[in-house]
Design a protein around this motif. Structure first.
Motif, PDB file in Angstrom:
ATOM      1  N   GLY A  24       8.978  10.234  -0.588  1.00  0.00           N
ATOM      2  CA  GLY A  24       8.908   8.957   0.186  1.00  0.00           C
ATOM      3  C   GLY A  24       6.704   8.189  -0.932  1.00  0.00           C
ATOM      4  O   GLY A  24       6.703   7.016  -1.355  1.00  0.00           O
ATOM      5  N   VAL A  25       6.880   9.655  -0.075  1.00  0.00           N
ATOM      6  CA  VAL A  25       4.747   9.644  -0.554  1.00  0.00           C
ATOM      7  C   VAL A  25       4.370   9.500  -1.886  1.00  0.00           C
ATOM      8  O   VAL A  25       3.429   8.530  -1.967  1.00  0.00           O
ATOM      9  N   GLY A  26       5.052  10.629  -2.743  1.00  0.00           N
ATOM     10  CA  GLY A  26       4.941  10.695  -3.890  1.00  0.00           C
ATOM     11  C   GLY A  26       5.290   9.629  -4.942  1.00  0.00           C
ATOM     12  O   GLY A  26       4.452   8.628  -5.382  1.00  0.00           O
ATOM     13  N   ALA A  27       6.346   8.666  -4.410  1.00  0.00           N
ATOM     14  CA  ALA A  27       6.436   7.139  -4.372  1.00  0.00           C
ATOM     15  C   ALA A  27       5.398   6.327  -3.923  1.00  0.00           C
ATOM     16  O   ALA A  27       4.921   5.324  -5.511  1.00  0.00           O
ATOM     17  N   ALA A  28       5.074   6.180  -3.514  1.00  0.00           N
ATOM     18  CA  ALA A  28       4.007   5.810  -2.692  1.00  0.00           C
ATOM     19  C   ALA A  28       3.057   5.852  -3.719  1.00  0.00           C
ATOM     20  O   ALA A  28       2.220   5.081  -3.641  1.00  0.00           O
ATOM     21  N   CYS A  29       2.507   6.972  -3.894  1.00  0.00           N
ATOM     22  CA  CYS A  29       1.333   7.141  -4.639  1.00  0.00           C
ATOM     23  C   CYS A  29       1.410   7.192  -6.138  1.00  0.00           C
ATOM     24  O   CYS A  29       0.444   6.046  -7.002  1.00  0.00           O
ATOM     25  N   SER A  30       2.275   6.858  -6.704  1.00  0.00           N
ATOM     26  CA  SER A  30       3.124   6.621  -7.924  1.00  0.00           C
ATOM     27  C   SER A  30       2.324   5.391  -8.317  1.00  0.00           C
ATOM     28  O   SER A  30       2.189   4.405  -9.434  1.00  0.00           O
ATOM     29  N   ALA A  31       3.668   3.932  -6.988  1.00  0.00           N
ATOM     30  CA  ALA A  31       3.084   2.812  -7.443  1.00  0.00           C
ATOM     31  C   ALA A  31       1.673   2.172  -6.644  1.00  0.00           C
ATOM     32  O   ALA A  31       1.444   1.330  -8.238  1.00  0.00           O
ATOM     33  N   THR A  32       1.420   2.949  -6.086  1.00  0.00           N
ATOM     34  CA  THR A  32      -0.553   2.614  -6.232  1.00  0.00           C
ATOM     35  C   THR A  32      -1.400   3.047  -7.170  1.00  0.00           C
ATOM     36  O   THR A  32      -2.029   1.420  -7.993  1.00  0.00           O
ATOM     37  N   GLY A  33      -1.130   3.438  -8.171  1.00  0.00           N
ATOM     38  CA  GLY A  33      -1.273   4.086  -9.545  1.00  0.00           C
ATOM     39  C   GLY A  33      -1.278   4.454 -10.708  1.00  0.00           C
ATOM     40  O   GLY A  33      -1.957   3.174 -11.092  1.00  0.00           O
ATOM     41  N   LEU A  34       0.420   2.584 -10.619  1.00  0.00           N
ATOM     42  CA  LEU A  34       0.826   2.268 -11.722  1.00  0.00           C
ATOM     43  C   LEU A  34       0.005   0.962 -11.537  1.00  0.00           C
ATOM     44  O   LEU A  34       0.496   0.291 -12.794  1.00  0.00           O
TER      45      LEU A  34
END
Length: 484
Positions: A24-34
């Motif tokens: 979940g944290v990785g998906a949130a960081c990926s969504a923010t970065g992309l």
């Protein structure tokens, strides 16, 4: 499942929750970065009425403006506004797409209209907002301007003045270039990712716990099977290397657990104490051989003359566990090639071991034979207790043929591995052949917290010497003792 049960399940399956949280944290960081940053520019307009010289007209104009302002807000996204803006700013977009990025709101009981425009370029967002405000002002005033009446014929050259809109819109706040994007929002995305990961993890834990039919505690095993729980053997990662408790330490948790099993077994059947006890399990890998071997050692340690017989003719492990000779044993006696006294091996002063011998092609027939029954009674007449280690119940039929020959059966169940259906099938199979099930042994259970067995050193039974069997010069097994 109540809260306490959920917390216990979460403690057992915490890796699942942690993995979901990390995802979940990785998906949130990926969504923010992309995500492409989006900026928002805001402008505000004030709606007023003309020709308000006195208070009555001013009040009436104020009510008129408040009544109309909600309708004005809906005009902001029409093509009359967006199409000229696209042409004026030479935007590479359509009026409809531009309308989707514009929003307008009119707060209640006010004559204000707030216009917001979102764009990936901050300067362009401000330019669009200001242009939309100007165009919107023009469109509203044009819509509110009454049509020109047809003038009557005049004898003179005077003409009536052109009609004027009763409404006037003024820009109270111009849009400035935004300095920070409104999307993405890292902290909000992170919070959503953490919350989503926890919820998904909790859901998976509940789902796995619901679908998991394995038995987690000895109490659950006793309640499900209806059989007394005679012992709970704690898990020890060193057990594969040191299967016998005498080599792992006399006062270890496992050693104390087997002593408790021995005591419970002795007191469970006071009126009709069995002398031939069969140790079995539902499927392989549940620790039945380890249980049989250490139970035999514990009985011998208490002064009971014991004989351990390896009746698992498909995968014999007793001889290897004690470091004894495997080539001659039970099958040798059953086919008449040797007598019991010739092949039995001493592992201790009070513990004799009868290895399985060579693997036969017909183990089921051998174990259910009359000669096997005679052999067990012969051993029972010599030793106080005969422990037989057998094959698992469900994969093969060997044990069901041997079960009626025994006077009692111990069913070994592995913690968090054996499921309810396997336990039910095993108990029903033993009952069908008339076997007397003494109880269950819960193996590889989680070690109890706070248990300090070292505190009881000196109060338990005297440690027994470690014994190993060797062959003498004639090839016969000879017992040797030694401290380690």
């Amino acid at each position: 499942m109540d809260l306490r049960g959920f917390l216990k399940a979460l403690a057992r399956r915490w890796p699942t929750a942690v993995v979901c949280l990390v995802i979940g944290v990785g998906a949130a960081c990926s969504a923010t970065g992309l995500s492409t940053p989006v900026y928002e520019a805001r402008t505000q307009l004030f709606v007023a009425t003309r020709n308000s010289e006195d208070m009555v007209q001013l009040t009436q104009g104020q009510s008129f403006s408040q009544a109309r302002v909600q309708s004005y807000a809906s005009i902001v996204t029409t093509s009359q506004v967006t199409q000229p803006v696209v042409r004026a700013l030479r935007l590479r977009t359509t009026p409809e797409e531009l309308a989707s990025r514009i929003s307008a709101e009119a707060p209640l009981n006010t004559v204000l209209i707030n216009i917001s425009v979102r764009d990936t370029v901050p300067e362009r967002a401000a330019a669009i907002a200001n242009t939309v405000a100007r165009r919107f002002t023009y469109v509203v005033e044009q819509l509110e301007t009454p049509p020109s009446p047809t003038p009557p014929r005049q004898t003179d050259d005077r003409r009536p003045p052109p009609p004027v809109s009763p409404v006037s819109l003024g820009i109270t706040e111009k849009a400035a270039t935004p300095s920070a994007p409104v999307s993405p929002r890292p902290l909000l995305n992170l919070a959503v990712g953490v919350l989503g990961g926890l919820l998904v993890g909790a859901g998976l834990v509940i789902l796995r716990e619901t679908l998991d039919t394995t038995l987690k505690t000895s109490r659950a095993l006793a309640e499900f099977s209806g059989l007394p729980g005679l012992g709970s053997i704690p898990y020890d990662k060193q057990a594969p290397k040191r299967p016998l408790v005498t080599t792992a330490g006399q006062h270890s948790p496992r050693a104390e657990a087997f002593r408790k099993l021995r005591t419970n077994l002795q007191f469970a059947q006071v009126d009709d104490r069995p002398r031939i006890i069969m140790v079995t399990s539902s499927v392989p890998g549940e620790g039945k051989t380890n249980t049989a071997a250490n139970l035999a050692l514990s009985l011998a340690e208490a002064g009971t003359s014991t004989c351990l017989v390896d009746c698992d003719l498909r995968r014999p492990c007793v001889a290897k566990t004690f470091g004894l000779v495997q080539d001659a044993g039970l099958t040798t006696v059953l086919i008449g090639q040797a007598r019991v006294g010739d092949v039995i091996q001493q592992a201790d002063d009070r513990l004799a071991v009868l290895a399985s011998g060579p693997k036969p092609p017909n183990p089921t027939e051998l174990l259910a034979s009359t000669r096997m029954s005679e052999l067990l009674h012969e051993l029972a007449s010599t030793y106080e207790v005969v422990i037989t280690d057998t094959a698992p119940l469900l994969p093969v039929a060997d044990t069901l043929g041997l079960a009626p020959l025994a006077q009692g059966t111990l069913l070994v169940v592995r913690a968090s591995r054996t499921n309810r259906d396997q336990v039910r099938a095993s108990v029903e199979a033993l009952e069908r052949v008339g076997s007397r099930v003494l109880g269950t042994v819960f193996s590889m259970a989680p070690a109890p917290k706070g248990a300090d067995y070292d505190a009881y050193r000196g109060y338990g039974e005297l440690p027994a010497p470690r014994v190993s069997a060797h062959l003498d010069e004639s090839g016969a097994p000879a017992a040797t003792t030694g401290e380690k």
